[in-house]
Design a protein around this motif. Structure first.
Motif, PDB file in Angstrom:
ATOM      1  N   UNK A 185       0.793  -1.223   0.000  1.00 22.59           N
ATOM      2  CA  UNK A 185       0.000   0.000   0.000  1.00 22.59           C
ATOM      3  C   UNK A 185       0.829   1.279   0.000  1.00 22.59           C
ATOM      4  N   UNK A 186       2.144   1.178  -0.044  1.00 25.47           N
ATOM      5  CA  UNK A 186       2.986   2.377   0.068  1.00 25.47           C
ATOM      6  C   UNK A 186       2.717   3.407  -1.026  1.00 25.47           C
ATOM      7  N   UNK A 187       2.427   2.931  -2.229  1.00 28.58           N
ATOM      8  CA  UNK A 187       2.234   3.838  -3.371  1.00 28.58           C
ATOM      9  C   UNK A 187       0.780   3.840  -3.848  1.00 28.58           C
ATOM     10  N   UNK A 188      -0.119   3.436  -2.975  1.00 33.95           N
ATOM     11  CA  UNK A 188      -1.520   3.258  -3.379  1.00 33.95           C
ATOM     12  C   UNK A 188      -2.139   4.533  -3.932  1.00 33.95           C
ATOM     13  N   UNK A 189      -1.858   5.676  -3.318  1.00 32.77           N
ATOM     14  CA  UNK A 189      -2.510   6.923  -3.724  1.00 32.77           C
ATOM     15  C   UNK A 189      -1.737   7.690  -4.805  1.00 32.77           C
ATOM     16  N   UNK A 190      -0.558   7.221  -5.170  1.00 30.95           N
ATOM     17  CA  UNK A 190       0.229   7.906  -6.200  1.00 30.95           C
ATOM     18  C   UNK A 190      -0.138   7.314  -7.572  1.00 30.95           C
ATOM     19  N   UNK A 191      -1.376   7.513  -7.975  1.00 31.67           N
ATOM     20  CA  UNK A 191      -1.910   6.835  -9.157  1.00 31.67           C
ATOM     21  C   UNK A 191      -1.397   7.409 -10.475  1.00 31.67           C
ATOM     22  N   UNK A 192      -0.831   8.615 -10.447  1.00 30.37           N
ATOM     23  CA  UNK A 192      -0.292   9.210 -11.669  1.00 30.37           C
ATOM     24  C   UNK A 192       1.227   9.201 -11.690  1.00 30.37           C
ATOM     25  N   UNK A 193       1.830   8.378 -10.845  1.00 34.08           N
ATOM     26  CA  UNK A 193       3.287   8.296 -10.773  1.00 34.08           C
ATOM     27  C   UNK A 193       3.855   7.748 -12.079  1.00 34.08           C
ATOM     28  N   UNK A 194       4.831   8.474 -12.629  1.00 33.56           N
ATOM     29  CA  UNK A 194       5.476   8.059 -13.880  1.00 33.56           C
ATOM     30  C   UNK A 194       6.943   7.683 -13.670  1.00 33.56           C
ATOM     31  N   UNK A 195       7.621   8.392 -12.791  1.00 30.73           N
ATOM     32  CA  UNK A 195       9.045   8.176 -12.572  1.00 30.73           C
ATOM     33  C   UNK A 195       9.301   7.918 -11.090  1.00 30.73           C
ATOM     34  N   UNK A 196       9.981   6.817 -10.787  1.00 30.07           N
ATOM     35  CA  UNK A 196      10.315   6.483  -9.402  1.00 30.07           C
ATOM     36  C   UNK A 196      11.789   6.126  -9.323  1.00 30.07           C
ATOM     37  N   UNK A 197      12.484   6.807  -8.422  1.00 28.97           N
ATOM     38  CA  UNK A 197      13.898   6.527  -8.165  1.00 28.97           C
ATOM     39  C   UNK A 197      14.094   6.261  -6.685  1.00 28.97           C
ATOM     40  N   UNK A 198      14.659   5.112  -6.377  1.00 26.17           N
ATOM     41  CA  UNK A 198      15.104   4.791  -5.014  1.00 26.17           C
ATOM     42  C   UNK A 198      16.530   4.275  -5.167  1.00 26.17           C
ATOM     43  N   UNK A 199      17.507   5.101  -4.838  1.00 26.10           N
ATOM     44  CA  UNK A 199      18.897   4.759  -5.119  1.00 26.10           C
ATOM     45  C   UNK A 199      19.775   5.018  -3.902  1.00 26.10           C
ATOM     46  N   UNK A 200      20.876   4.258  -3.839  1.00 27.87           N
ATOM     47  CA  UNK A 200      21.864   4.419  -2.770  1.00 27.87           C
ATOM     48  C   UNK A 200      21.208   4.346  -1.392  1.00 27.87           C
TER      49      UNK A 200
END
Length: 470
Positions: A100-115
């Protein structure tokens, strides 16, 4: 440069102090103006977590000291739905992306989780992020990643370099999916002995993409019939077999090992063009085999409506039938001869129905009557009737004025009511102007003797009354 202290002359000096406050004011105006003008205003401190920086469509969390351990949550769902870009870096306590972490980010196009310390991504992590196209998980702590995470997405860029991926069958799909891009990223995996090798060179025994074969590959049967469909799967590890369909017809499934049989009976015309698929899936990936049911059935006219005026007159209808029915129209029992001015038009074809109309160009009273639509194919016939009235018969003495005129009418058209209203308005204005002129003459002549003391306008005070009286 000395620091400002309460009560210092920086605030009380009439010259330097006021200039300083003007500078601050114009600087603030400029910042706000740039934010608004760019269409990307920053969110308030209350709306954005203290460890991140937020705009109307972007969240950035890169501060390693005030770290985060989960995705930031904004104040309202609307604010989260507007976010298209999330950038997270240098977060030592950020370890997972859950259901459910990204449940409400319905228009998310770019996701970066780095380092960061990302070690786990749920198979349902991106269930609501159907617009996600760019995913950068570089330099984290991922040892494995399931292909099921991405089965419903259309990812264009997936970056996984810098992760301690195992050289396991579970990660073989990454090699197959990225292809040459795996070498471009210098993507490596770790073998049991701790040796790192290029993922593109990974080969493993007993690790292959499953296969599924549906037999027969095509079904053409008459309504009410029955058929057996068999699906055979193969692959290592042994795949799971899944049927996928939504049918009105009766069916049941019998499975034995890697072969499953779908038994269909009493086939319904409502299942014409319905898709049936069997899918084999294991940890390496999935394969699907499918067909469309081709069910033969007699015509059925589901709708025949009253004539409606549009660009042309139209008698709308909807019908179904396989093969496609042949159509014939009748007017009061006589066959309608179609041509340039009367023709059948099919405007839309769905999976099971045809939608169209009998189109009539400038019909007259001669086209009034009862219309019958007859649909026929080799399995049967169906018909419906509707009454259509386009204009009154000009020879009918009871009708004062027809409400429909053919294009060949020779008598000149009657002036529209708007012209008569305009004439009345002009005459009224002239009458008001003339009455005002007469009142002015009366005021000028008798104003000097009025008991109210009216002496007339200053413009006429020097004109003798005798002149006016003439």
């Amino acid at each position: 440069m000395s620091a400002w202290r309460p009560g210092s002359e920086a605030l009380t000096s009439p010259g330097r102090g006021s200039w300083s406050w003007r500078c601050c004011w114009w600087w603030w105006v400029m910042v706000v103006g740039v934010a608004v003008g760019s269409g990307d205003p920053w969110l308030s401190a209350e709306a954005c977590p203290s460890s991140c920086v937020c705009s109307s469509n972007r969240i950035s969390c890169v501060d390693p000291e005030r770290g985060i351990n989960a995705f930031p949550v904004l104040q309202t769902e609307a604010e989260m739905e507007n976010i298209t870009d999330i950038y997270i870096a240098n977060q030592s306590t950020f370890s997972s992306i859950n259901d459910k972490d990204l449940h409400y980010y319905k228009n998310l196009r770019n996701l970066t989780v780095t380092n960061s310390r990302l070690t786990y991504v749920s198979k349902l992590a991106f269930q609501t992020n159907l617009k996600l196209q760019y995913l950068n998980l570089k330099d984290n702590n991922l040892s494995s990643l399931s292909w099921r995470i991405f089965r419903h997405l259309n990812i264009s860029y997936l970056i996984l370099s810098g992760n301690p991926l195992h050289c396991s069958c579970e990660n073989m799909w990454i090699k197959l999916w990225l292809g040459e891009e795996a070498d471009t990223q210098e993507l490596r995996c770790i073998e049991d002995g701790g040796v790192r090798k290029l993922l593109s060179r990974l080969t493993l025994p007993n690790c292959e993409v499953p296969m599924a074969t549906l037999n027969p590959s095509r079904v053409t049967l008459k309504e009410g019939g029955k058929v057996d469909l068999s699906c055979t799967t193969s692959g290592v590890p042994s795949p799971e077999l899944i049927w996928n369909m939504a049918l009105v017809s009766n069916y049941h499934i019998e499975t034995s090992g890697q072969i499953s049989v779908l038994r269909l009976s009493n086939l319904s015309s409502l299942d014409h063009n319905s898709k049936i698929s069997c899918t084999a899936e294991n940890i390496v990936g999935e394969k699907e085999s499918s067909l469309l049911l081709d069910i033969l059935f007699p015509p059925k006219i589901t709708k025949l409506s009253d004539a409606i005026p549009d660009h042309h007159w139209c008698i709308p209808f909807s019908m179904s039938g396989n093969p496609e029915p042949q159509l014939q129209w009748y007017l009061d029992g006589k066959a309608v001869l179609e041509g340039e001015y009367i023709m059948t038009m099919i405007h839309d074809i769905t999976e099971r129905e045809y939608h169209g109309c009998l189109q009539l160009d400038t019909p007259t009273h001669l086209n009034n009557g009862r219309y019958t639509l007859v649909a026929t194919n080799k399995f049967g016939t169906d018909q419906k009737e509707v009454e259509a009235h386009f204009m009154h018969n000009p020879s009918d003495g009871n009708e004062k004025e027809p409400y429909y005129y053919a294009s060949s009418t020779e008598s000149p058209p009657v002036d529209p009511p708007e012209d008569r209203v305009a004439v009345y308005v002009v005459v009224g204005i002239a009458a008001v102007a003339f009455t005002g002129f007469l009142l002015m003459l009366v005021i000028l002549k008798f104003g000097g003797n009025s008991k109210f003391g009216i002496k007339g306008c200053a413009l006429f005070q020097n004109i003798p009354v005798e002149v006016v009286s003439r």
